[in-house]
Design an enzyme around this catalytic site. Structure first.
Site, mmCIF file in Angstrom:
data_model
loop_
_atom_site.group_PDB
_atom_site.id
_atom_site.type_symbol
_atom_site.label_atom_id
_atom_site.label_comp_id
_atom_site.label_asym_id
_atom_site.label_seq_id
_atom_site.Cartn_x
_atom_site.Cartn_y
_atom_site.Cartn_z
ATOM 1 N N THR A 159 7.262 17.963 -6.417
ATOM 2 C CA THR A 159 8.347 16.990 -6.254
ATOM 3 C C THR A 159 9.336 17.102 -7.413
ATOM 4 O OG1 THR A 159 6.765 15.512 -5.185
ATOM 5 C CG2 THR A 159 8.805 14.502 -5.985
ATOM 6 N N HIS A 341 9.350 -1.879 18.956
ATOM 7 C CA HIS A 341 10.770 -1.594 19.175
ATOM 8 C C HIS A 341 11.034 -0.893 20.511
ATOM 9 C CE1 HIS A 341 11.384 -2.665 14.958
ATOM 10 N NE2 HIS A 341 12.684 -2.582 15.147
ATOM 11 N N GLU A 366 -1.278 13.096 -3.333
ATOM 12 C CA GLU A 366 -2.052 12.577 -4.477
ATOM 13 C C GLU A 366 -3.558 12.624 -4.191
ATOM 14 O OE1 GLU A 366 0.679 11.882 -6.130
ATOM 15 O OE2 GLU A 366 0.017 11.116 -8.065
#
Ligand code: FAD
Length: 388
Positions: A159, A341, A366
């Site tokens: 990242t 929705h 992680e």
């Protein structure tokens, strides 16, 4: 009492400030940034101004440290606005904690003041193309010679690779060591000749933030680059760092889950079918009730781990439980929000589809949830059960 009530007034103010930032500055632009897959430069600059990058840096090095509970709740707020923003500070926080716990005085005073302002940002490079779960099998090697270390190997999914001035690199300084973890060190590496960002990885969600492959080809690192100055401690150091990382991921999951619940609730109150708001249909009402219940349980589990961490306890099991439960909860809530929705849940004109794409990262990143279960059971057996 709202969850914020557990914090002292100054920390409540920190979380409230981030909440305000999210509502006023993130929510209005997030859909556009997400779909353009644009790095959120302006929002990151605002996060620097708000002091977010210094929240895990001790005061002596220019930071404004907060408790882990506060850190969890403000990370939740950021992720409620956009998970990518919370992700962009995740590795930074872990590296700040690693420096604080294990760095030499020279390493702390060199890196932490610049990290406190966001002047440099940090990331951690653990995962390799050959695998991320079995870290002891990693293949990146740093060989010591008269001029320091010569690093060769590759890392993947890293990242913020380009934008991080500091990379905590997990590598082998003694590839032949047995057991293998004794040969692993964390090197504090900076960009320079021999380190290439070799590829940007295309991905389902977590847009706006880069995830890259790094290639080390005779990259030079100085002799004092080893975290703490002693080789062979990197595996234990990163396991400690991942306690913070996993709490951060749990908090990101809370934020995504909360955003999905808030949107679903608002939609269910206004959307009508068969002459009444859809929340009054038992199926939809049950979804909402279950979403709120599991989210509350996930938050309590995460705050429990955070409180234990603040008391200086080892929290690998607690952080693992929080990360496991909160991420699976976020995934389920995102799916149910999409169902609530109806067709709009599948539309890119609504935010629900983003939650549905972002939630799986917390299951994988992680340390996958399978690995969390391994950590939890090992610790459970070691302790002989749960402390109650
Ligand atoms: C968007 C994104 C951002 C990331 N950012 C970073 C970053 O900044 N820095 C970094 O270092 N990494 C980063 N990662 C990598 C991430 O941490 C790894 O993908 C993760 O740890 C899993 O490693 P892997 O992908 O190699 O899977 P593998 O290790 O190949 O695992 C594959 C499957 O096997 C299972 N498995 C493996 N071993 C076991 C076991 N012992 N028991 C049970 N199941 C097992 C896994 O759970 C998984 O389901 C990122 C990943 C993504 C997707």
């Amino acid at each position: 009492m709202s969850t914020l009530g557990i914090l002292p007034p100054d920390e409540r103010l920190v979380v409230a400030t981030v909440r305000d930032f999210v509502d006023k500055e993130v929510k209005p632009v997030v859909r556009e940034l997400e779909h353009a897959d644009t790095y959120p430069e302006a929002l990151i600059e605002r996060m620097k101004e708000l002091g977010v990058f210094g929240l895990a840096v001790p005061e002596a090095y220019g930071g404004t440290p907060v408790s882990t509970s506060c850190y969890v709740l403000l990370t939740e707020e950021l992720a409620r606005g956009w998970m990518s923003l919370a992700g962009a500070m995740g590795g930074h926080t872990v590296v700040a904690k690693l420096l604080q716990h294990f760095g030499t005085e020279e390493q702390r005073s060199r890196h932490l003041p610049r990290m406190a302002t966001g002047g440099i940002r940090a990331t951690m490079a653990l995962t390799e193309p050959g695998g991320g779960s079995d870290l002891q099998a990693l293949r990146t090697v740093a060989r010591k010679d008269a001029d320091g270390y010569l690093v060769n190997g590759s890392k993947t999914w890293i990242t913020n690779s380009r934008r991080s001035g500091l990379i905590a690199l997990l590598c082998k300084t003694d590839p032949g060591a047995t057991p293998a973890h004794r040969g692993i060190s964390l090197l504090l590496v900076e960009h320079g000749p021999g380190l290439t960002v070799s590829r940007d990885l295309p991905k389902l969600g977590y847009k706006g933030v880069e995830s890259c492959e790094l290639t080390f080809s005779d990259h030079r690192a100085p002799a004092d680059a080893v975290l703490g100055g002693v080789e062979g401690r990197g595996f234990a150091q990163i396991m400690k760092g991942l306690e913070t990382g996993r709490l951060q991921v749990a908090a990101r999951a809370l934020g995504v889950g909360r955003a999905a619940l808030e949107d679903a609730l608002a939609y269910a109150r206004t959307r009508e079918s068969f002459g009444r708001p859809i929340w009054q249909h038992q199926a939809i009402g049950t979804y909402l009730a279950d979403m709120a219940t599991s989210l509350t349980a996930a938050r309590q589990l995460t705050l429990h781990a955070a409180r234990e961490a603040d008391q200086g306890h080892r929290v690998d099991m607690e952080a693992g439980m929080a990360k496991l439960f909160a991420s699976e909860t976020a995934m389920q809530i995102a799916l149910n929000a999409l169902r609530i929705h109806g067709g709009h849940g599948y539309s890119t004109e609504f935010d629900v589809e983003r939650y549905f794409r972002d939630a799986p990262l917390m299951i994988v990143g992680e340390g996958t949830n399978e690995i969390q279960r391994n950590v939890i059971v090992s610790r459970l057996v070691e302790r002989g059960g749960l402390d109650v």
